[in-house]
Design a protein around this motif. Structure first.
Motif, short mmCIF file in Angstrom:
data_model
loop_
_atom_site.label_atom_id
_atom_site.label_comp_id
_atom_site.label_asym_id
_atom_site.label_seq_id
_atom_site.Cartn_x
_atom_site.Cartn_y
_atom_site.Cartn_z
N LEU A 124 0.82 -1.25 0.07
CA LEU A 124 -0.13 0.21 0.19
C LEU A 124 0.74 1.31 0.11
CD1 LEU A 124 -2.73 -1.04 2.33
CD2 LEU A 124 -2.96 -1.01 -0.07
N GLU A 125 1.89 1.11 0.85
CA GLU A 125 2.84 2.42 0.82
C GLU A 125 3.64 2.64 -0.54
OE1 GLU A 125 6.57 3.93 3.60
OE2 GLU A 125 6.63 1.99 2.73
N SER A 126 4.03 1.38 -1.35
CA SER A 126 4.30 1.72 -2.65
C SER A 126 3.50 2.41 -3.52
CB SER A 126 4.79 0.17 -3.12
OG SER A 126 5.43 0.43 -4.48
N LEU A 127 2.16 1.77 -3.32
CA LEU A 127 1.16 2.39 -4.36
C LEU A 127 1.00 3.79 -3.98
CD1 LEU A 127 -0.91 2.05 -6.48
CD2 LEU A 127 -2.62 0.94 -4.57
N ALA A 128 0.81 4.34 -2.66
CA ALA A 128 0.50 5.55 -2.16
C ALA A 128 1.68 6.45 -2.86
CB ALA A 128 0.57 5.62 -0.80
N LEU A 129 3.10 6.16 -2.61
CA LEU A 129 4.12 6.99 -3.11
C LEU A 129 4.37 7.13 -4.58
CD1 LEU A 129 6.70 6.07 -0.35
CD2 LEU A 129 5.02 7.69 -0.23
N LYS A 130 3.89 5.94 -5.33
CA LYS A 130 4.15 6.02 -6.65
C LYS A 130 2.99 6.60 -7.42
CE LYS A 130 4.33 2.85 -10.61
NZ LYS A 130 4.30 1.58 -11.23
N THR A 131 1.65 6.70 -7.02
CA THR A 131 0.64 7.19 -7.75
C THR A 131 0.13 8.52 -6.84
OG1 THR A 131 -0.88 5.86 -6.46
CG2 THR A 131 -0.15 4.92 -8.31
N GLN A 186 -2.11 8.22 -4.49
CA GLN A 186 -3.48 7.74 -4.15
C GLN A 186 -3.34 7.56 -2.40
OE1 GLN A 186 -5.09 3.72 -5.28
NE2 GLN A 186 -6.53 5.07 -6.18
N THR A 187 -4.29 8.11 -1.85
CA THR A 187 -4.23 7.83 -0.62
C THR A 187 -4.74 6.41 -0.20
OG1 THR A 187 -4.68 10.13 0.21
CG2 THR A 187 -5.29 8.51 1.87
N GLN A 188 -4.04 5.85 0.68
CA GLN A 188 -4.72 4.28 1.02
C GLN A 188 -5.25 4.19 2.57
OE1 GLN A 188 -4.19 1.85 -1.47
NE2 GLN A 188 -3.77 3.64 -2.65
N MET A 189 -6.84 3.95 2.33
CA MET A 189 -7.30 4.10 3.60
C MET A 189 -7.51 2.67 4.14
SD MET A 189 -9.57 7.05 3.12
CE MET A 189 -10.22 7.37 4.78
N PHE A 190 -7.56 2.16 5.63
CA PHE A 190 -8.15 0.78 5.78
C PHE A 190 -8.62 1.00 7.38
CE2 PHE A 190 -3.44 1.60 5.68
CZ PHE A 190 -3.18 1.26 6.87
N ILE A 191 -9.29 -0.02 7.85
CA ILE A 191 -9.86 -0.01 8.99
C ILE A 191 -9.16 -1.39 9.79
CG2 ILE A 191 -11.69 1.47 8.87
CD1 ILE A 191 -13.66 -1.16 8.38
N GLU A 192 -9.70 -1.51 11.33
CA GLU A 192 -9.04 -2.50 12.26
C GLU A 192 -10.20 -2.80 13.14
OE1 GLU A 192 -8.48 -5.55 12.45
OE2 GLU A 192 -6.49 -5.46 11.90
N THR A 193 -10.35 -3.90 13.41
CA THR A 193 -11.12 -4.22 14.71
C THR A 193 -10.39 -3.53 16.04
OG1 THR A 193 -11.86 -6.32 13.81
CG2 THR A 193 -11.89 -5.87 16.15
N PRO A 194 -11.23 -2.59 16.87
CA PRO A 194 -10.52 -1.74 17.71
C PRO A 194 -9.47 -2.49 18.48
CG PRO A 194 -12.76 -1.40 17.38
CD PRO A 194 -12.53 -2.51 16.50
N TYR A 195 -9.80 -3.92 19.04
CA TYR A 195 -8.79 -4.43 19.95
C TYR A 195 -7.63 -4.62 19.38
CZ TYR A 195 -10.18 -8.95 17.95
OH TYR A 195 -10.47 -9.90 17.19
N ARG A 196 -7.25 -4.44 17.90
CA ARG A 196 -6.08 -4.56 17.43
C ARG A 196 -5.64 -3.35 17.00
NH1 ARG A 196 -8.43 -9.81 15.09
NH2 ARG A 196 -9.09 -8.37 13.16
N ASN A 197 -5.92 -2.28 17.30
CA ASN A 197 -5.42 -0.97 17.02
C ASN A 197 -4.02 -0.62 17.20
OD1 ASN A 197 -7.76 0.01 15.90
ND2 ASN A 197 -8.46 1.02 17.76
#
Length: 265
Positions: free
Chosen positions: A188-195, A197-208
């Motif tokens: 995701l970082e490679s894609l964001a830096l190359k293009t 494009q902001t990359q967004m995602f979520i996680e179950t809170p107890y794994r924050n």
């Protein structure tokens, strides 16, 4: 198609009820609740108050939400008289965005002329939550879909991130296994830096905390990371900074509040 057939089809279409996509507050599972009057438009609450037929992620949480609505604008039907159909458990576990689940049977009341509501446990149904199968089914059955206004955590976080809001992608959940998660972060970082494009995602809170640790250990020091948690709550936190600076400060993120993560240039 003959004129008579077309007229009959139109008459059948207009006799259907509507499917309203009803957002709910972002405080599900949080220690405190937001004021509905502060976070939900009156128009959305008034529609929710008149609906008797619902498709929902969880009947218990939907009843709790409608009880809060009732305190502001009385429900047209008693709470115990509402008809709530839950999405199947496999939809909760695997999602319903792939097109494999046929939700048409859930919309029988709309085909009988009743307006229906679709809701999830937090935010906008069918956006980072179950419900897209119901929306697809409504379109296939000729039922008009009406999205209502309310909080959407992804857009709130994006606006607060300072990252590219004209080119962005939401990629859902990242892998749980540590090495696979780190590899996905690098992709995701490679894609964001190359293009850009902001990359967004979520996680179950107890794994924050685990997610944040992976990001700080994996991302390059100049990559910008934004984390927004507890959105619309009085305790909400939105922080956007370079990984270098993130590593030098104490993390404000806890393991009990839903969060949105975004990375980019």
């Amino acid at each position: 198609m003959s004129l008579q057939t077309a007229t009959s089809a139109d008459r059948m279409h207009t006799s259907n009820g509507h499917l309203y996509l009803v957002p709910v507050p972002l405080d599900f599972g949080c220690d405190s609740q937001t004021s509905l009057q502060d976070t939900m438009p009156w128009g959305t609450l008034s529609v929710a108050a008149r609906l008797q037929h619902w498709v929902c992620e969880n009947a218990k949480s939907t009843r709790a939400y409608l009880k809060r609505v009732h305190e502001i604008t009385p429900l047209r039907n008693p709470l115990q008289a509402l008809q709530l159909q839950e999405l199947p458990r496999e939809v909760h576990k695997k999602g319903d965005h792939s097109g494999s689940f046929d939700a048409r049977y859930l919309l029988a009341p709309a085909l009988q002329g009743h307006d229906m509501g679709l809701t999830s446990e937090a935010g906008m149904p069918a956006v980072a939550d179950p419900g897209s199968s119901v929306v697809r089914a409504a379109h296939d059955l000729g039922i008009e879909v009406v999205p209502l206004t309310g909080p959407v955590s992804l857009l709130l976080a994006l606006a607060a991130s300072g990252l590219n809001g004209q080119n962005f992608a939401f990629v859902g959940y990242l892998p749980q296994e540590a090495s696979e998660r780190a590899q996905r972060v690098r992709e995701l970082e490679s894609l964001a830096l190359k293009t850009g494009q902001t990359q967004m995602f979520i996680e179950t809170p107890y794994r924050n905390a685990v997610m944040l640790q992976t990001l700080l250990q994996t991302l390059q020091h100049n990559t910008r990371l934004a984390v927004c948690s507890g959105l619309t709550l009085s305790s909400s936190i939105c922080r956007s900074d370079s990984i270098k600076n993130w590593r030098q400060k104490t993390s404000p993120l806890d393991n009990s509040t839903p969060a949105v993560f975004a990375l980019g240039r």
